[in-house]
Design a protein around this motif. Structure first.
Motif, PDB file in Angstrom:
ATOM      1  N   GLY A  33       1.124  -1.216  -0.125  1.00 28.09           N
ATOM      2  CA  GLY A  33       0.016  -0.219  -0.394  1.00 28.09           C
ATOM      3  C   GLY A  33       1.027   1.144   0.371  1.00 28.09           C
ATOM      4  O   GLY A  33       1.503   1.006   0.343  1.00 28.09           O
ATOM      5  N   SER A  34       0.124   1.886  -0.762  1.00 27.21           N
ATOM      6  CA  SER A  34       0.678   3.450  -0.765  1.00 27.21           C
ATOM      7  C   SER A  34       1.425   4.388   0.553  1.00 27.21           C
ATOM      8  O   SER A  34       0.469   4.050   2.085  1.00 27.21           O
ATOM      9  CB  SER A  34      -0.219   4.326  -1.055  1.00 27.21           C
ATOM     10  OG  SER A  34       0.506   5.850  -1.480  1.00 27.21           O
ATOM     11  N   LEU A  37      -0.831   8.390   0.811  1.00 24.41           N
ATOM     12  CA  LEU A  37      -2.044   7.992   1.041  1.00 24.41           C
ATOM     13  C   LEU A  37      -2.201   6.665   3.012  1.00 24.41           C
ATOM     14  O   LEU A  37      -3.354   7.359   3.599  1.00 24.41           O
ATOM     15  CB  LEU A  37      -2.895   6.715   0.338  1.00 24.41           C
ATOM     16  CG  LEU A  37      -3.435   6.835  -0.889  1.00 24.41           C
ATOM     17  CD1 LEU A  37      -3.840   6.115  -2.473  1.00 24.41           C
ATOM     18  CD2 LEU A  37      -4.337   8.459  -0.807  1.00 24.41           C
ATOM     19  N   SER A  38      -1.229   5.446   2.647  1.00 29.07           N
ATOM     20  CA  SER A  38      -1.943   5.616   4.496  1.00 29.07           C
ATOM     21  C   SER A  38      -1.087   6.143   5.906  1.00 29.07           C
ATOM     22  O   SER A  38      -2.797   6.184   6.932  1.00 29.07           O
ATOM     23  CB  SER A  38      -0.485   4.188   4.727  1.00 29.07           C
ATOM     24  OG  SER A  38      -0.774   2.689   4.157  1.00 29.07           O
ATOM     25  N   TYR A  41      -4.670   8.805   5.340  1.00 31.21           N
ATOM     26  CA  TYR A  41      -5.716   7.774   6.302  1.00 31.21           C
ATOM     27  C   TYR A  41      -5.660   7.898   7.810  1.00 31.21           C
ATOM     28  O   TYR A  41      -6.361   8.092   8.233  1.00 31.21           O
ATOM     29  CB  TYR A  41      -5.787   6.996   5.558  1.00 31.21           C
ATOM     30  CG  TYR A  41      -6.919   6.639   4.588  1.00 31.21           C
ATOM     31  CD1 TYR A  41      -6.881   7.759   3.930  1.00 31.21           C
ATOM     32  CD2 TYR A  41      -6.859   5.561   4.005  1.00 31.21           C
ATOM     33  CE1 TYR A  41      -7.244   7.833   2.547  1.00 31.21           C
ATOM     34  CE2 TYR A  41      -6.944   5.559   2.005  1.00 31.21           C
ATOM     35  CZ  TYR A  41      -7.277   6.663   1.646  1.00 31.21           C
ATOM     36  OH  TYR A  41      -7.921   7.008  -0.010  1.00 31.21           O
ATOM     37  N   ILE A  54      -8.947   0.708   8.144  1.00 33.34           N
ATOM     38  CA  ILE A  54      -7.555   0.882   7.336  1.00 33.34           C
ATOM     39  C   ILE A  54      -7.749  -0.838   6.616  1.00 33.34           C
ATOM     40  O   ILE A  54      -6.854  -1.197   7.439  1.00 33.34           O
ATOM     41  CB  ILE A  54      -6.819   1.480   7.275  1.00 33.34           C
ATOM     42  CG1 ILE A  54      -7.991   3.114   7.975  1.00 33.34           C
ATOM     43  CG2 ILE A  54      -6.586   1.127   5.838  1.00 33.34           C
ATOM     44  CD1 ILE A  54      -6.539   4.180   8.329  1.00 33.34           C
ATOM     45  N   LEU A  57      -3.008  -1.302   4.455  1.00 30.98           N
ATOM     46  CA  LEU A  57      -2.202  -0.620   4.832  1.00 30.98           C
ATOM     47  C   LEU A  57      -0.726  -0.641   4.884  1.00 30.98           C
ATOM     48  O   LEU A  57      -0.620  -2.158   4.911  1.00 30.98           O
ATOM     49  CB  LEU A  57      -2.611   0.176   6.257  1.00 30.98           C
ATOM     50  CG  LEU A  57      -2.202   0.897   7.692  1.00 30.98           C
ATOM     51  CD1 LEU A  57      -2.496   2.216   6.863  1.00 30.98           C
ATOM     52  CD2 LEU A  57      -1.467   0.892   8.730  1.00 30.98           C
ATOM     53  N   THR A  63       4.935   3.396   8.429  1.00 22.95           N
ATOM     54  CA  THR A  63       3.574   3.692   8.886  1.00 22.95           C
ATOM     55  C   THR A  63       3.380   3.489  10.041  1.00 22.95           C
ATOM     56  O   THR A  63       2.626   3.642  11.185  1.00 22.95           O
ATOM     57  CB  THR A  63       2.863   2.228   7.671  1.00 22.95           C
ATOM     58  OG1 THR A  63       3.323   1.342   7.866  1.00 22.95           O
ATOM     59  CG2 THR A  63       2.594   3.399   6.416  1.00 22.95           C
ATOM     60  N   ASP A 231      -8.608  13.374   0.118  1.00 21.21           N
ATOM     61  CA  ASP A 231      -8.673  12.224   1.747  1.00 21.21           C
ATOM     62  C   ASP A 231      -9.668  13.253   2.384  1.00 21.21           C
ATOM     63  O   ASP A 231     -10.370  12.734   3.291  1.00 21.21           O
ATOM     64  CB  ASP A 231      -7.520  12.234   1.494  1.00 21.21           C
ATOM     65  CG  ASP A 231      -6.285  11.112   1.448  1.00 21.21           C
ATOM     66  OD1 ASP A 231      -7.279  11.053   0.591  1.00 21.21           O
ATOM     67  OD2 ASP A 231      -5.331  11.286   1.083  1.00 21.21           O
ATOM     68  N   VAL A 263      -6.650   0.813   0.767  1.00 17.57           N
ATOM     69  CA  VAL A 263      -5.089   1.453   0.267  1.00 17.57           C
ATOM     70  C   VAL A 263      -5.010   0.940  -0.726  1.00 17.57           C
ATOM     71  O   VAL A 263      -4.727   0.416  -0.794  1.00 17.57           O
ATOM     72  CB  VAL A 263      -3.904   1.799   1.626  1.00 17.57           C
ATOM     73  CG1 VAL A 263      -2.685   2.304   1.185  1.00 17.57           C
ATOM     74  CG2 VAL A 263      -4.544   2.270   2.793  1.00 17.57           C
ATOM     75  N   ASP A 266       1.376   1.267  -3.315  1.00 22.56           N
ATOM     76  CA  ASP A 266       2.435   2.376  -3.922  1.00 22.56           C
ATOM     77  C   ASP A 266       3.057   2.353  -5.379  1.00 22.56           C
ATOM     78  O   ASP A 266       3.520   2.099  -5.669  1.00 22.56           O
ATOM     79  CB  ASP A 266       3.270   2.979  -2.488  1.00 22.56           C
ATOM     80  CG  ASP A 266       4.317   3.768  -2.352  1.00 22.56           C
ATOM     81  OD1 ASP A 266       4.399   4.551  -3.416  1.00 22.56           O
ATOM     82  OD2 ASP A 266       4.739   4.412  -1.602  1.00 22.56           O
TER      83      ASP A 266
END
Length: 466
Positions: A33-34, A37-38, A41, A54, A57, A63, A231, A263, A266
């Motif tokens: 996942g990005s 974005l993770s 969010y 979510i 993720l 993260t 977002d 998500v 990436d």
């Protein structure tokens, strides 16, 4: 900012031997996942009025640092394990806090940011809503990443900043305001779009919202700001953008992300893998490629096509792929403005090292303020293998050379995940390439080495496994 020392972190004994490739690829690579974005969010979920689940993720150092930091601020996060890509975020119940002060987070904590830009530049705005001061610290390398524009904005909103190191850099302590002092905020975000995003993501919680103006002459990575706006609107916020005046107006709103969201992969992290098709020849496909996206990495297929690859988007069993096919010829890009997607620069630079014509990559001066001075790093490492590159005020020039001049070397990563993957890409065509500190890729790709090895095995991974 301290000048980059190209011999920093030089530990050849610990270097990873980058695989060389002399036959075409035929691979599918599932990208996690990005990160962008993770972490957006996660911030918006912490500000939401109800729990949010979510899916997809990214679980990487960046993260995990964000999750640990939000927990310190009083956010409850349910997960089955530290590797789980599905998490449930339960924001603090602000109804239990004194409404007059708009409190929702716990203070008297120290947030460790590592080297993560999205942590050190998104989380400080949440300290505005803490019940006591919040301290921010990070890796030694993070002390060189500029923070002043964001902190100027927080001071304009009434916060007090105390620096315990160099002014404008980590570490520092933010004391939240007793009363919010301003509605209009004016900062120069020329060195990073993250300063704008950090303020926008928290702005809906401000009692009077915000009118945020960028006063600088340039604004890098505008797609990342657009991502933040999208977002926020997904969470029920309202953002009015005026690009003529570089002003964003955010109304006060109680945010409420959807109860469940997923998500995207990436797309910038897909660059080394899709780029491998141009270096080795053959085909590389990435599943779950979105039809539309706010990620700057969404520009990648267009760039690879200009460099000579054939790019299409087939569907199989309802899954959309980005497929890149190449015979190994790589064309230069001439004068090439990369301001909107500077994070792709190291991967593109690795490809352009083997191009048949010159490329002048422009609009990326802000990369000097990333995990390292990426302009100096790219030029140093391209030269290290015998190729020709030159740093300019606003970018770099990469000139074609006789590939017989290229030779193996230990590529420095400078604690920068994108410089590490840059080195792996060089190794596909140049024998004897080693990459120091390949583990720095864990910042956004927890198993880069395993993914790279699987891609080169010519045994396509199961696209349905993500």
């Amino acid at each position: 900012m301290k000048a980059m020392n190209e011999h920093e972190n030089d530990n050849p004994e610990a270097a990873w031997v980058a695989p060389n490739r002399n036959q075409p690829l035929d691979a599918r690579v599932t990208i996690p996942g990005s990160k962008s974005l993770s972490n957006r969010y996660l911030i918006l979920a912490a500000l939401s009025s109800r729990p949010v689940t979510i899916h997809g993720l990214l679980r990487s150092r960046d993260t995990n640092l964000m999750i640990d930091a939000l927990r310190q601020l009083g956010v409850h996060i349910d997960e089955q394990s530290k590797e789980s890509t599905t998490v449930r975020i339960i924001p603090p119940d602000k109804s239990l806090q004194p409404a007059a002060h708009n409190l929702r987070f716990k203070g008297n904590v120290t947030i460790f940011c590592g080297l993560a830009g999205t942590v050190m530049r998104f989380l400080p705005a949440l300290a505005l809503f803490a019940d006591a001061p919040v301290t921010f610290d990070g890796d030694i390398q993070a002390y060189e990443r500029p923070m002043k524009p964001l902190l100027d904005g927080l001071e304009q909103l009434g916060a007090t900043i105390r620096f315990t190191g160099q002014t404008g850099f980590l570490p520092f302590t933010i004391t939240p305001p007793q009363h919010f002092a301003a509605h209009h905020v004016d900062i120069d975000s020329s060195s990073s779009s993250q300063f704008i995003s950090g303020l926008l993501l928290a702005a809906s919680a401000l009692p009077n919202g915000i009118e945020l103006h960028h006063s600088g002459s340039s604004l890098p990575s505008l797609p990342h700001i657009n991502m933040s706006v999208s977002d926020i609107e997904k969470a029920g916020g309202t953002v009015m953008t005026n690009r003529q005046t570089n002003t964003w107006t955010v109304e006060h709103r109680d945010l409420c992300l959807p109860q469940s969201l997923t998500v995207e992969p990436d797309l910038s992290n897909a660059a080394p893998f899709l780029g491998a098709a141009l270096l080795a020849g053959g085909t590389v496909s990435v599943p779950f490629w979105p039809q539309t996206t706010t990620q700057p990495g969404g520009l990648l297929p267009r760039f690879l096509s200009r460099m000579g690859a054939t790019v299409d988007f087939p569907e199989e069993s309802g899954i959309r792929y980005c497929r890149v096919v190449s015979h190994g010829d790589i064309h230069g890009l001439g004068n090439f403005d990369l301001e909107a997607a500077g994070e792709l620069a190291p991967s593109l630079a690795a490809l352009l090292t083997f191009a048949d014509s010159k490329t002048t990559m422009l609009g990326i001066a802000h990369l000097r303020g990333h995990e390292t001075n990426r302009l100096a790093a790219m030029v140093a490492e391209i030269r290290r293998v015998g190729a020709d590159a030159e740093e300019m005020e606003d970018g770099i020039i990469i000139r074609p050379v006789d590939t017989r001049r290229l030779h193996g070397a230990v590529i420095r990563s400078y604690h920068d995940h994108r410089m590490a993957t840059f080195g792996a890409m060089l190794g596909l065509r140049i024998g004897g390439i080693q990459v120091e500190n390949i583990e720095t890729t864990r910042k956004t790709l927890p198993d880069f080495v395993g993914m790279w090895k699987n891609m080169l095995s010519c045994d396509p991974t199961n696209a349905l496994s993500a």
